[in-house]
Design an enzyme around this catalytic site. Structure first.
Site, PDB file in Angstrom:
ATOM      1  N   LYS A   1       1.022 -15.223   0.857  1.00  0.00           N
ATOM      2  CA  LYS A   1      -0.277 -14.632   0.540  1.00  0.00           C
ATOM      3  C   LYS A   1      -0.611 -15.047  -0.887  1.00  0.00           C
ATOM      4  CE  LYS A   1      -2.799 -10.306  -0.035  1.00  0.00           C
ATOM      5  NZ  LYS A   1      -2.727  -8.825   0.051  1.00  0.00           N
TER       6      LYS A   1
ATOM      7  N   TYR B   1       0.783  -1.230   0.000  1.00  0.00           N
ATOM      8  CA  TYR B   1       0.000   0.000   0.000  1.00  0.00           C
ATOM      9  C   TYR B   1       0.818   1.286   0.000  1.00  0.00           C
ATOM     10  CZ  TYR B   1      -4.162  -2.782   0.348  1.00  0.00           C
ATOM     11  OH  TYR B   1      -5.168  -3.669   0.081  1.00  0.00           O
TER      12      TYR B   1
ATOM     13  N   ASP C   1      -3.153 -14.802  -3.831  1.00  0.00           N
ATOM     14  CA  ASP C   1      -4.141 -13.788  -4.195  1.00  0.00           C
ATOM     15  C   ASP C   1      -4.767 -14.117  -5.555  1.00  0.00           C
ATOM     16  OD1 ASP C   1      -5.581 -11.451  -4.003  1.00  0.00           O
ATOM     17  OD2 ASP C   1      -3.843 -10.127  -3.921  1.00  0.00           O
TER      18      ASP C   1
ATOM     19  N   ASP D   1       3.288  -7.752  -4.612  1.00  0.00           N
ATOM     20  CA  ASP D   1       3.357  -7.686  -6.062  1.00  0.00           C
ATOM     21  C   ASP D   1       4.421  -6.687  -6.529  1.00  0.00           C
ATOM     22  OD1 ASP D   1       2.749  -7.740  -8.758  1.00  0.00           O
ATOM     23  OD2 ASP D   1       0.807  -6.755  -8.542  1.00  0.00           O
TER      24      ASP D   1
ATOM     25  N   ASP E   1      -9.808  -4.579  -1.024  1.00  0.00           N
ATOM     26  CA  ASP E   1      -8.607  -3.846  -0.629  1.00  0.00           C
ATOM     27  C   ASP E   1      -8.970  -2.519   0.029  1.00  0.00           C
ATOM     28  OD1 ASP E   1      -7.222  -5.848  -1.914  1.00  0.00           O
ATOM     29  OD2 ASP E   1      -5.999  -4.489  -3.120  1.00  0.00           O
TER      30      ASP E   1
ATOM     31  N   ARG F   1      -8.456 -12.975   3.674  1.00  0.00           N
ATOM     32  CA  ARG F   1      -8.956 -11.620   3.457  1.00  0.00           C
ATOM     33  C   ARG F   1     -10.456 -11.718   3.247  1.00  0.00           C
ATOM     34  NH1 ARG F   1      -7.835  -7.168   0.339  1.00  0.00           N
ATOM     35  NH2 ARG F   1      -5.646  -7.350   0.850  1.00  0.00           N
TER      36      ARG F   1
END
Length: 439
Positions: free
Chosen positions: A280, A148, A282, A180, A342, A338
């Protein structure tokens, strides 16, 4: 092929007081309780519908739960819950149509009905405890994540800078998670971008500081530009139906293809061998997309579970955090999940699309899915972002403190102001146990 819906119940309700909990397909799909007069949130953009809905072409405007729908009739009667009979095979769509003071519930597959007292959230918690049927849930580590602040432009130097800051600021971060941006393309996970020299060296530096190394992977996506897709087009499922992101079309991975499964095993075994023990995973909805597969005898849900199971086997006892993941099919496969969209610097989602990143969307799902904490997994509401640029940052910090089973930070630590640093320190210092939230 047209789907057939079978009526399950016709329930008398108080039209002004009744509530319907509509469970979304995956992590980011809008999930909340609606009044009967409300119009449920749906995405109008085709690429976002592809990402967020099990059947983006057939999604109705009316109420519809992905394998789970709960109705509080509002008249003092018991809450009724309808859920997928076998979440390991298929997730039926469960619809609710409002006809005055009656709600008609129907589904396109096998569903079990239960009744519960205690209001909607209490009923969902009681139902979830019975439904999950899994063993003890592992505690979540406290993490720092690169996403972030740096997004896809993260560099190896950025990681080291924040590693130094954790030491200097004495923050209780256990896992330093690279997100990422390290890979050359979506799908080419072992080929690095020009901003990284060595994942093994980075993981070693993290471990040398007494912390654990974590990494982000979108294992069931292949970008149109990836070498993996170019060399193995037969691994893709459903055409370019996984959506559009990173300025390219996305393809799902056929987790029933033996060579694709071997590749997944190689990727995750390699990363585990490099020293990463927090993963993680995703955008994992990509393994459950509709479409022809190498093994036509497996349903999309079975293919998805086979793919995630292969990853789990490859990483051993590492911690696995799901994201962008089909909710019911993931029970028992991941340690943390999650449970919302986001977070973003802005409060409202762009274009009013409640599938998209924003504080509003992340908070809505975090509240509605609070019942999953300690019953399905550890709930990840998304990372704390506490820098001054975050709109209504005090509200987001309160949400993470109330609904965060997994606690993470995702700011550039050296740039936090006094409030942001103190809030980050306090949030990471107080991690709840992996049990249901109180109340």
């Amino acid at each position: 092929m047209p789907r057939t819906f079978t009526e399950l119940a016709e329930v008398p309700v108080d039209p002004d007081r009744a509530l319907l909990h509509e469970e979304g397909w995956q992590s980011w799909t809008p999930t909340t309780a609606y009044r009967l007069q409300d119009r449920p949130w749906r995405s109008a953009a085709p690429q976002f519908r592809a990402m967020n809905y099990q059947d983006p072409a057939g999604l109705p405007d009316g109420f519809s739960g992905a394998g789970l729908l709960a109705l509080d009739p509002g008249d003092g009667g018991a809450v009724r819950v309808w859920a997928a009979a076998d979440r390991t095979v298929a997730v039926p769509e469960i619809r609710a149509a409002v006809h005055g003071d009656r709600v008609v519930v129907s589904a396109d597959g096998p569903v079990l009905e239960t009744t519960h007292a205690g209001g909607l959230q209490g009923a969902l918690g009681e139902w979830a405890g019975r439904y999950a049927g899994i063993g003890p849930i592992r505690p979540a580590p406290r993490i720092w994540c690169s996403w972030y602040h740096y997004f896809t432009q993260v560099t190896e130097a950025d990681m080291i800078e924040n590693l130094d800051a954790m030491d200097r600021l004495e923050l209780p971060v256990e896992v330093v998670q690279l997100d990422d941006g390290y890979q050359s393309e979506i799908g080419d996970w072992l080929t690095l971008s020009d901003r990284f020299d060595s994942l093994a060296d980075l993981a070693a530096r993290i471990r040398d500081r007494g912390r654990r190394a974590g990494i982000w992977v979108a294992p069931f996506l292949l970008g149109a530009r990836s070498a993996t897709l170019r060399e193995h087009p037969d691994w893709a499922v459903g055409g370019a139906s996984a959506g559009h992101n990173w300025d390219q079309d996305l393809y799902g991975v056929d987790a029933t293809h033996p060579a694709a499964l071997a590749w997944l095993t190689e990727v995750f075994s390699t990363l585990r061998g490099l020293g990463f023990d927090f993963f993680k995973i995703d955008f994992v909805y990509g393994a459950a997309l509709p479409g022809a597969r190498h093994d036509p005898g497996l349903t999309p849900v079975q293919a998805y579970r086979q793919g995630v199971s292969a990853i789990r086997a490859a990483v051993g006892d590492a911690y696995v955090l799901g994201c962008g993941a089909p909710i019911l099919p993931s029970i028992g496969l991941v340690d943390g999940m999650r449970i919302g969209a986001d977070i973003a610097l802005h409060y409202e989602p762009e274009r009013g699309d409640m599938t998209q990143p924003s504080q509003r969307t992340a908070t809505m799902n975090g509240v509605a899915r609070a019942y999953q904490q300690g019953r399905f997994w550890v709930n990840d509401p998304d990372c704390l972002v506490a820098r001054p640029e975050v709109e209504r940052r005090e509200d987001w910090a309160e949400h993470v403190a109330r609904y965060g089973g997994l606690r993470g930070s995702s700011d550039r630590l050296a740039a936090l102001d006094d409030w942001g640093l103190e809030t980050t320190r306090r949030t990471l210092a107080t991690v709840p146990p992996p049990v249901p939230f109180p109340g």
